[in-house]
Motif scaffolding. Sequence first.
Motif, PDB file in Angstrom:
ATOM      1  N   ARG A  34      48.460  -4.092  68.735  1.00  0.00           N
ATOM      2  CA  ARG A  34      47.584  -5.147  68.211  1.00  0.00           C
ATOM      3  C   ARG A  34      46.833  -5.839  69.344  1.00  0.00           C
ATOM      4  N   SER A  35      47.478  -5.951  70.515  1.00  0.00           N
ATOM      5  CA  SER A  35      46.802  -6.590  71.650  1.00  0.00           C
ATOM      6  C   SER A  35      45.621  -5.763  72.139  1.00  0.00           C
ATOM      7  N   PHE A  36      45.599  -4.465  71.795  1.00  0.00           N
ATOM      8  CA  PHE A  36      44.471  -3.598  72.128  1.00  0.00           C
ATOM      9  C   PHE A  36      43.443  -3.532  70.984  1.00  0.00           C
ATOM     10  N   GLY A  37      43.657  -4.317  69.943  1.00  0.00           N
ATOM     11  CA  GLY A  37      42.691  -4.385  68.857  1.00  0.00           C
ATOM     12  C   GLY A  37      42.902  -3.397  67.729  1.00  0.00           C
ATOM     13  N   PHE A  38      44.084  -2.765  67.660  1.00  0.00           N
ATOM     14  CA  PHE A  38      44.355  -1.826  66.576  1.00  0.00           C
ATOM     15  C   PHE A  38      44.841  -2.578  65.337  1.00  0.00           C
ATOM     16  N   THR A  39      44.386  -2.113  64.166  1.00  0.00           N
ATOM     17  CA  THR A  39      44.663  -2.786  62.897  1.00  0.00           C
ATOM     18  C   THR A  39      45.623  -1.954  62.054  1.00  0.00           C
ATOM     19  N   PRO A  40      46.744  -2.541  61.581  1.00  0.00           N
ATOM     20  CA  PRO A  40      47.699  -1.774  60.776  1.00  0.00           C
ATOM     21  C   PRO A  40      47.123  -1.369  59.418  1.00  0.00           C
ATOM     22  N   ILE A  41      47.428  -0.148  59.006  1.00  0.00           N
ATOM     23  CA  ILE A  41      47.097   0.342  57.666  1.00  0.00           C
ATOM     24  C   ILE A  41      48.314   1.097  57.133  1.00  0.00           C
ATOM     25  N   GLU A  42      48.233   1.509  55.866  1.00  0.00           N
ATOM     26  CA  GLU A  42      49.312   2.317  55.285  1.00  0.00           C
ATOM     27  C   GLU A  42      48.714   3.311  54.310  1.00  0.00           C
ATOM     28  N   THR A  43      49.256   4.520  54.300  1.00  0.00           N
ATOM     29  CA  THR A  43      48.820   5.553  53.357  1.00  0.00           C
ATOM     30  C   THR A  43      50.034   6.084  52.601  1.00  0.00           C
ATOM     31  N   ASN A 104      37.549   7.512  52.357  1.00  0.00           N
ATOM     32  CA  ASN A 104      37.545   6.786  51.092  1.00  0.00           C
ATOM     33  C   ASN A 104      37.121   5.331  51.256  1.00  0.00           C
ATOM     34  N   HIS A 105      37.323   4.763  52.441  1.00  0.00           N
ATOM     35  CA  HIS A 105      37.105   3.317  52.631  1.00  0.00           C
ATOM     36  C   HIS A 105      36.129   2.999  53.760  1.00  0.00           C
ATOM     37  N   ALA A 106      35.388   3.978  54.239  1.00  0.00           N
ATOM     38  CA  ALA A 106      34.531   3.779  55.418  1.00  0.00           C
ATOM     39  C   ALA A 106      33.590   2.585  55.264  1.00  0.00           C
ATOM     40  N   ASN A 107      33.072   2.372  54.070  1.00  0.00           N
ATOM     41  CA  ASN A 107      32.122   1.270  53.857  1.00  0.00           C
ATOM     42  C   ASN A 107      32.769  -0.108  54.008  1.00  0.00           C
ATOM     43  N   ASP A 108      34.093  -0.162  53.906  1.00  0.00           N
ATOM     44  CA  ASP A 108      34.810  -1.439  54.006  1.00  0.00           C
ATOM     45  C   ASP A 108      35.452  -1.643  55.369  1.00  0.00           C
ATOM     46  N   LEU A 109      35.225  -0.703  56.296  1.00  0.00           N
ATOM     47  CA  LEU A 109      35.892  -0.757  57.594  1.00  0.00           C
ATOM     48  C   LEU A 109      34.878  -0.954  58.720  1.00  0.00           C
ATOM     49  N   PRO A 110      35.298  -1.587  59.825  1.00  0.00           N
ATOM     50  CA  PRO A 110      34.397  -1.750  60.974  1.00  0.00           C
ATOM     51  C   PRO A 110      34.165  -0.411  61.661  1.00  0.00           C
ATOM     52  N   SER A 111      33.118  -0.331  62.454  1.00  0.00           N
ATOM     53  CA  SER A 111      32.841   0.885  63.230  1.00  0.00           C
ATOM     54  C   SER A 111      32.582   0.502  64.683  1.00  0.00           C
ATOM     55  N   PRO A 112      33.354   1.059  65.632  1.00  0.00           N
ATOM     56  CA  PRO A 112      34.447   1.994  65.389  1.00  0.00           C
ATOM     57  C   PRO A 112      35.661   1.299  64.772  1.00  0.00           C
ATOM     58  N   PHE A 113      36.491   2.094  64.105  1.00  0.00           N
ATOM     59  CA  PHE A 113      37.691   1.573  63.452  1.00  0.00           C
ATOM     60  C   PHE A 113      38.915   1.982  64.257  1.00  0.00           C
ATOM     61  N   MET A 118      52.194   3.429  60.994  1.00  0.00           N
ATOM     62  CA  MET A 118      53.580   3.805  61.232  1.00  0.00           C
ATOM     63  C   MET A 118      54.214   4.172  59.899  1.00  0.00           C
ATOM     64  N   GLY A 119      54.915   5.297  59.858  1.00  0.00           N
ATOM     65  CA  GLY A 119      55.548   5.694  58.611  1.00  0.00           C
ATOM     66  C   GLY A 119      56.256   7.021  58.742  1.00  0.00           C
ATOM     67  N   SER A 120      57.062   7.336  57.737  1.00  0.00           N
ATOM     68  CA  SER A 120      57.814   8.591  57.736  1.00  0.00           C
ATOM     69  C   SER A 120      56.915   9.760  57.385  1.00  0.00           C
ATOM     70  N   VAL A 121      57.202  10.903  57.996  1.00  0.00           N
ATOM     71  CA  VAL A 121      56.565  12.174  57.647  1.00  0.00           C
ATOM     72  C   VAL A 121      57.675  13.195  57.439  1.00  0.00           C
ATOM     73  N   TRP A 122      57.328  14.319  56.804  1.00  0.00           N
ATOM     74  CA  TRP A 122      58.343  15.300  56.424  1.00  0.00           C
ATOM     75  C   TRP A 122      57.897  16.705  56.819  1.00  0.00           C
ATOM     76  N   ARG A 123      58.793  17.448  57.459  1.00  0.00           N
ATOM     77  CA  ARG A 123      58.535  18.834  57.810  1.00  0.00           C
ATOM     78  C   ARG A 123      59.803  19.657  57.562  1.00  0.00           C
ATOM     79  N   ALA A 124      59.649  20.787  56.910  1.00  0.00           N
ATOM     80  CA  ALA A 124      60.795  21.669  56.636  1.00  0.00           C
ATOM     81  C   ALA A 124      61.113  22.487  57.883  1.00  0.00           C
ATOM     82  N   ASP A 125      61.446  21.775  58.942  1.00  0.00           N
ATOM     83  CA  ASP A 125      61.645  22.362  60.262  1.00  0.00           C
ATOM     84  C   ASP A 125      63.132  22.628  60.498  1.00  0.00           C
ATOM     85  N   ARG A 126      63.435  23.360  61.575  1.00  0.00           N
ATOM     86  CA  ARG A 126      64.828  23.601  61.950  1.00  0.00           C
ATOM     87  C   ARG A 126      65.318  22.382  62.723  1.00  0.00           C
ATOM     88  N   PRO A 127      66.316  21.658  62.189  1.00  0.00           N
ATOM     89  CA  PRO A 127      66.785  20.441  62.857  1.00  0.00           C
ATOM     90  C   PRO A 127      67.378  20.748  64.229  1.00  0.00           C
TER      91      PRO A 127
END
Length: 416
Positions: A34-43, A104-113, A118-127
């Motif tokens: 955040r101190s570098f100007g990054f804005t949290p989002i979620e998908t 989907n939201h480019a018109n509502d976001l600053p440029s550059p954005f 941060m969030g979980s992702v899933w891969r059917a990988d070999r643990p």
Amino acid sequence: MALSKKPVNGMKDILPEEMQIRDYVQQVIKETYRSFGFTPIETPCMENIANLSNKQGGENEKLIFKVMKRGEKLKLSEAKSEADLVDFGMRYDLTVPLARFYSNHANDLPSPFKALQMGSVWRADRPQRGRYRQFMQCDIDIIGEPSNLAEIELILATTTTIGKLGFTRFEIRINERRILKAMAAYSGFSEEEYDTVFIILDKMDKIGLDGVAEELRKEGYPNDAVDKYLALFRGVEKAENGLSYLAQELAGYLEPEVEQNLGEIIGSVEAAKTADFKLVFDPTLVRGMSYYTGTIFEIAMPELGAACGGGGRYDKMVGKFTGNDVPACGFSIGFERIVLLLMESGFVVPDQREKTAYLIEKGYPAEMLSDVIAKAQAERAEGKQVLVVRMNKNKKFQKDKLAAEGYGQIVEFFAP
């Protein structure tokens, strides 16, 4: 039959000790980014299967957890292939969802954005050690910035964060996809052969230069092409400046601005860095995602002996959704591996709140209990952490466990 008490293979339960460290690492990451100007989002955790299977995710597309259609849409008897049964998939990274989000939201976001996700992702990988089938990713991305300012900011933000977590003497390895392609073209490989050549090159740190040569020859590539290709890497090893050496050798195959671009990134980061790390040009760095179009980078941790994050420029991905390309670049920290290293080193979360436990004996009068609760509430209002629990029969064991959890003060309340 009793239900299974173990988590699904490749996934894990997280105990309180690790959860405390995870919360702390997330806090440091968020505050620094955040101190570098990054804005949290979620998908969402799921995406349309077509978005995930668009031949940009490299080997990860083979590891998608696919979600079957539901209700009336699921027609098992009419299905002729897997495609007839599947419509969604669990996201395998955060980059594809971000590109869809931005489209989907480019018109509502600053440029550059400047996005933080941060969030979980899933891969059917070999643990294996530090690798799970469900894991946390922490990404920062800059969309809409065509210049190398994006790479400079991403590398500085990421390395500052890793430095704040106590890591030193790590490396950021950097390369350019256009250099990889120019080296292959110069050596005589056709464009159709690039992907196979790069997959073999990516094994360099495991099998060495001779191993790469052997595998290339096994694929049936001419000895002249293999020898010419390997000579470039040997030349880099001997050169005082590997980037300048390649720029000269690849004249006519590599755009002149590539050397300038990488040189500016390296020079700017070295001048402004605050963490203890080296930024190293590495022409063997490939990165598995085929969506990368330019600069690529990776974090190498000596304690882990493996990559602990990476990223690069992917200027063509947003265009897959909108028809118009938008410059984009991102960097992902290997959250799970960082937590693993901190756990193994005996890391203790600093500046914890004062923790007090109130142990209340069985039979303690109800009219007196309200006074204890009120006292606990007053201490909580002062910023302290207060645990109110009943006293166990084995009081010594209970107090030892509480002390191990960081409760520095234990107050006992006995029935009169």
